[in-house]
Design a protein around this motif. Structure first.
Motif, PDB file in Angstrom:
ATOM      1  N   LEU A  24      42.430  24.698  17.311  1.00 39.98           N
ATOM      2  CA  LEU A  24      42.786  23.928  18.156  1.00 39.98           C
ATOM      3  C   LEU A  24      41.534  23.382  18.808  1.00 39.98           C
ATOM      4  O   LEU A  24      40.452  23.768  18.546  1.00 39.98           O
ATOM      5  CB  LEU A  24      43.716  24.802  19.216  1.00 39.98           C
ATOM      6  CG  LEU A  24      44.481  25.668  18.799  1.00 39.98           C
ATOM      7  CD1 LEU A  24      44.942  26.840  20.108  1.00 39.98           C
ATOM      8  CD2 LEU A  24      45.849  24.933  18.640  1.00 39.98           C
ATOM      9  N   GLU A  72      41.824  34.682  22.395  1.00 39.98           N
ATOM     10  CA  GLU A  72      41.649  36.056  22.430  1.00 39.98           C
ATOM     11  C   GLU A  72      41.464  36.738  23.701  1.00 39.98           C
ATOM     12  O   GLU A  72      41.414  36.169  24.534  1.00 39.98           O
ATOM     13  CB  GLU A  72      40.276  36.157  21.603  1.00 39.98           C
ATOM     14  CG  GLU A  72      38.908  35.886  22.561  1.00 39.98           C
ATOM     15  CD  GLU A  72      37.670  36.300  22.063  1.00 39.98           C
ATOM     16  OE1 GLU A  72      37.599  37.358  20.966  1.00 39.98           O
ATOM     17  OE2 GLU A  72      36.751  36.099  22.536  1.00 39.98           O
ATOM     18  N   LYS A  92      39.396  34.434  10.739  1.00 35.93           N
ATOM     19  CA  LYS A  92      39.199  35.419  11.444  1.00 35.93           C
ATOM     20  C   LYS A  92      39.180  36.862  10.845  1.00 35.93           C
ATOM     21  O   LYS A  92      40.414  37.063  10.585  1.00 35.93           O
ATOM     22  CB  LYS A  92      39.772  35.475  12.926  1.00 35.93           C
ATOM     23  CG  LYS A  92      39.579  34.232  13.738  1.00 35.93           C
ATOM     24  CD  LYS A  92      40.303  34.435  14.880  1.00 35.93           C
ATOM     25  CE  LYS A  92      40.215  33.057  15.843  1.00 35.93           C
ATOM     26  NZ  LYS A  92      40.683  33.208  17.397  1.00 35.93           N
ATOM     27  N   GLU A 149      36.920  25.399  26.707  1.00 38.19           N
ATOM     28  CA  GLU A 149      37.070  26.812  26.826  1.00 38.19           C
ATOM     29  C   GLU A 149      36.526  27.332  28.297  1.00 38.19           C
ATOM     30  O   GLU A 149      35.607  26.977  28.649  1.00 38.19           O
ATOM     31  CB  GLU A 149      36.271  27.632  25.728  1.00 38.19           C
ATOM     32  CG  GLU A 149      37.218  27.437  24.300  1.00 38.19           C
ATOM     33  CD  GLU A 149      36.306  27.986  23.561  1.00 38.19           C
ATOM     34  OE1 GLU A 149      35.881  29.162  23.433  1.00 38.19           O
ATOM     35  OE2 GLU A 149      35.845  27.378  22.480  1.00 38.19           O
ATOM     36  N   LYS A 164      28.450  29.339  23.411  1.00 37.27           N
ATOM     37  CA  LYS A 164      28.236  30.255  22.303  1.00 37.27           C
ATOM     38  C   LYS A 164      27.408  30.007  21.318  1.00 37.27           C
ATOM     39  O   LYS A 164      26.847  30.936  20.513  1.00 37.27           O
ATOM     40  CB  LYS A 164      29.618  30.300  21.367  1.00 37.27           C
ATOM     41  CG  LYS A 164      30.873  31.066  22.376  1.00 37.27           C
ATOM     42  CD  LYS A 164      31.775  31.796  21.612  1.00 37.27           C
ATOM     43  CE  LYS A 164      32.555  32.860  22.357  1.00 37.27           C
ATOM     44  NZ  LYS A 164      33.424  32.390  23.600  1.00 37.27           N
ATOM     45  N   GLU A 172      44.385  31.144  11.693  1.00 41.80           N
ATOM     46  CA  GLU A 172      44.958  30.322  12.679  1.00 41.80           C
ATOM     47  C   GLU A 172      44.634  28.714  12.642  1.00 41.80           C
ATOM     48  O   GLU A 172      43.872  28.421  12.004  1.00 41.80           O
ATOM     49  CB  GLU A 172      44.274  30.490  14.224  1.00 41.80           C
ATOM     50  CG  GLU A 172      44.843  31.794  14.969  1.00 41.80           C
ATOM     51  CD  GLU A 172      43.709  32.091  16.029  1.00 41.80           C
ATOM     52  OE1 GLU A 172      43.971  33.199  16.711  1.00 41.80           O
ATOM     53  OE2 GLU A 172      43.063  31.046  16.363  1.00 41.80           O
ATOM     54  N   ASP A 173      45.551  28.071  13.407  1.00 42.12           N
ATOM     55  CA  ASP A 173      45.379  26.542  13.338  1.00 42.12           C
ATOM     56  C   ASP A 173      44.367  26.295  14.308  1.00 42.12           C
ATOM     57  O   ASP A 173      44.187  27.106  15.313  1.00 42.12           O
ATOM     58  CB  ASP A 173      46.796  25.947  13.971  1.00 42.12           C
ATOM     59  CG  ASP A 173      47.897  25.765  12.999  1.00 42.12           C
ATOM     60  OD1 ASP A 173      47.760  26.365  11.800  1.00 42.12           O
ATOM     61  OD2 ASP A 173      48.840  25.612  13.290  1.00 42.12           O
TER      62      ASP A 173
HETATM   63  P1  AMP Z   1      37.288  34.394  19.176  1.00 46.35           P
HETATM   64  O1  AMP Z   1      36.486  35.532  18.848  1.00 46.35           O
HETATM   65  O2  AMP Z   1      38.724  34.548  18.490  1.00 46.35           O
HETATM   66  O3  AMP Z   1      37.427  34.058  20.784  1.00 46.35           O
HETATM   67  O4  AMP Z   1      36.514  33.012  18.504  1.00 46.35           O
HETATM   68  C1  AMP Z   1      35.362  32.697  18.881  1.00 46.35           C
HETATM   69  C2  AMP Z   1      35.151  31.320  19.231  1.00 46.35           C
HETATM   70  O5  AMP Z   1      35.745  30.604  17.994  1.00 46.35           O
HETATM   71  C3  AMP Z   1      36.041  30.954  20.445  1.00 46.35           C
HETATM   72  O6  AMP Z   1      35.270  30.913  21.463  1.00 46.35           O
HETATM   73  C4  AMP Z   1      35.911  29.364  19.955  1.00 46.35           C
HETATM   74  O7  AMP Z   1      34.951  28.748  20.343  1.00 46.35           O
HETATM   75  C5  AMP Z   1      36.326  29.479  18.284  1.00 46.35           C
HETATM   76  N1  AMP Z   1      38.046  29.493  18.265  1.00 46.35           N
HETATM   77  C6  AMP Z   1      38.485  30.585  17.904  1.00 46.35           C
HETATM   78  N2  AMP Z   1      39.841  30.275  17.673  1.00 46.35           N
HETATM   79  C7  AMP Z   1      39.950  29.115  17.627  1.00 46.35           C
HETATM   80  C8  AMP Z   1      40.860  28.516  17.421  1.00 46.35           C
HETATM   81  N3  AMP Z   1      42.089  28.765  17.076  1.00 46.35           N
HETATM   82  N4  AMP Z   1      40.634  27.157  17.316  1.00 46.35           N
HETATM   83  C9  AMP Z   1      39.525  26.432  17.687  1.00 46.35           C
HETATM   84  N5  AMP Z   1      38.502  27.307  18.023  1.00 46.35           N
HETATM   85  C10 AMP Z   1      38.566  28.398  18.121  1.00 46.35           C
END
Ligand code: AMP
Ligand code: GLY
Length: 416
Positions: free
Chosen positions: A186, A281, A141, A190, A212, A183-184
């Motif tokens: 997961l 997040e 990220k 959601e 998304k 990040e790991d």
């Molecule tokens: P974020 O902007 O960090 O919410 O990431 C956007 C999307 O990426 C999330 O809604 C998840 O679908 C996916 N995502 C983010 N972090 C992870 C994670 N650690 N493991 C799996 N999918 C993730």
């Protein structure tokens, strides 16, 4: 209650629509769909927004998008004496910097994916390698705001290496990618939890889920969100309570401990992993298109709620109806890649229970035209999700412009 909404997207249109039932609402810059007087001041013209407030004397200012919050519009308006719904620049770091956010989560004890933060690509690569050695996969990220494109899920080390190089060496996201969080990965379902925060207190709005990916069946590239629905029946009341207890409450307390005044919405992106909610997040603004579905389910008290939060007062309850809501985004052909603007739009008469929230639209010589990737959301309520979904898609049929596309499975299958 004189209220000014700052912003021009679908989220802001939904806020204007709901607040307009209970308050005298203005918007800036607004959009052509909004049922209120709109002013021409851009969201990044901070002096202009303050001057507009001096003129309008609003009792409540709601700042919609994250960018002005991150850049301190909330602080400026508050120091000019206006009650603002939206955190100051410090609190907005929870969204602007994933490195800051993960560090806050660690100090608050919020369950989240194991991670490391890096400014050196070699160190980032070694860390990713060490996670794959343990049999994990990673998500790379960009720490800063990369317009929803800075999150790369990497099933292999090669893909991780590529994402690290793209962000940290090639500078694909500019300064936003100079620091990366690894990040790991997961796996789980959601949901989005939007909690209105007033100092140390919070009140969560109904649980909502968005989609998304651009294409049906959760395929295709990531977007800002192609649709949403609420309620999410798969989220058990015990899981929701746990999410509030483990994700929202500790962060609200941590903000207080750190002396960060927070009057606004704390948006938790939650993944349910083995029955336990984990925080992916935080965002510091209402979700888009989550808000379009959430406001359709609220009864009275929303304006009072935001006003109380803006003033740091105790939060009054808001009525939540039994209605189900489905919102389907109609997007420009090519989105989230490149797309045309200025394409004429026709909107026919909507079925009962349906409302259209504009997002990327403009008026050119009296004609409604496209002006963005996500053009509008057709938002329906019904007594069941099936009914809401049927109505929303009947409404989508009535929206026409060249290249228009929408996902066909919003509210039908559970996303992700
Ligand atoms: P974020 O902007 O960090 O919410 O990431 C956007 C999307 O990426 C999330 O809604 C998840 O679908 C996916 N995502 C983010 N972090 C992870 C994670 N650690 N493991 C799996 N999918 C993730
Ligand atoms: N729909 C996700 C977001 O607003 O960030």
């Amino acid at each position: 209650m004189r209220t000014l909404v700052v912003g021009s997207g679908g989220r802001e249109h939904a806020l204007v629509w709901k607040l307009g039932q209970e308050a005298e609402v203005f918007a800036t810059p607004g959009n052509p769909g909004m049922e209120c007087e709109c002013f021409g001041v851009a969201t990044n013209d901070y002096a202009g927004v303050v001057a507009l407030c001096d003129r309008l004397k609003p009792e409540l200012v709601v700042v919609g998008p994250e960018d002005p919050l991150v850049l301190g519009l909330g602080d400026r308006l508050r120091s000019a004496g206006f009650p603002v719904f939206g955190p100051g620049a410090e609190g907005a770091q929870l969204e602007a910097s994933k490195a800051f956010s993960k560090e806050m989560m660690a100090r608050a004890g919020v369950p989240t994916a194991a991670s490391g933060t890096f400014t050196d690509p070699e160190a980032a690569y070694s860390y990713a390698q060490s996670r794959f050695d343990l049999g994990r996969q990673v998500v790379v990220k960009a720490s800063g705001n990369a317009l929803g494109k800075g999150v790369v899920i990497c099933p292999s080390l090669d893909e991780a290496a590529e994402a690290i190089a793209e962000m940290m060496v090639e500078g694909a996201f500019g300064t936003a990618g100079q620091t990366v969080v690894i990040e790991d990965r997961l796996v789980g379902r959601e949901f989005s939890l939007l909690s209105v925060v007033s100092g140390g207190e919070f009140w969560s709005l109904p649980v909502v889920q968005d989609y998304k990916r651009a294409l049906d069946g959760d395929r295709g590239p990531n977007t800002g969100g192609m649709g949403s629905f609420s309620p999410c029946e798969w989220v058990m009341p015990s899981q929701l309570m746990k999410a509030e207890e483990l994700i929202v409450r500790p962060m609200v307390n941590q903000l207080v401990r750190d002396g960060i005044q927070y009057n606004g919405v704390l948006f938790s992106g939650v993944m349910v992993v083995d029955d336990t909610p984990v925080c992916l997040e935080y965002n510091v603004r209402f979700g888009d298109p989550e808000t379009q579905s959430v406001v359709r389910r609220l009864g009275s008290g929303f304006a009072e709620l935001l006003m109380a939060a803006a003033r740091g007062e105790a939060l009054p309850p808001v009525e939540v109806t039994q209605d189900c809501a489905v919102s389907v985004v109609v997007a420009s052909g090519g989105y989230p890649g490149s797309y045309k603007k200025g394409v004429p739009i026709t909107i026919g008469e909507m079925p009962r229970g349906v409302h259209v929230f504009h997002a990327g639209t403009a008026k050119r010589e009296g004609v409604l035209v496209t002006n963005g990737g996500r053009v509008l959301a057709v938002s329906a309520v019904g007594t069941s999700l099936t009914e809401a979904r049927q109505r929303a898609y009947d409404g989508v049929e009535k929206v026409q412009f060249d290249g228009a596309f929408a996902r066909k499975d919003i509210g039908q299958v559970v996303a992700n």
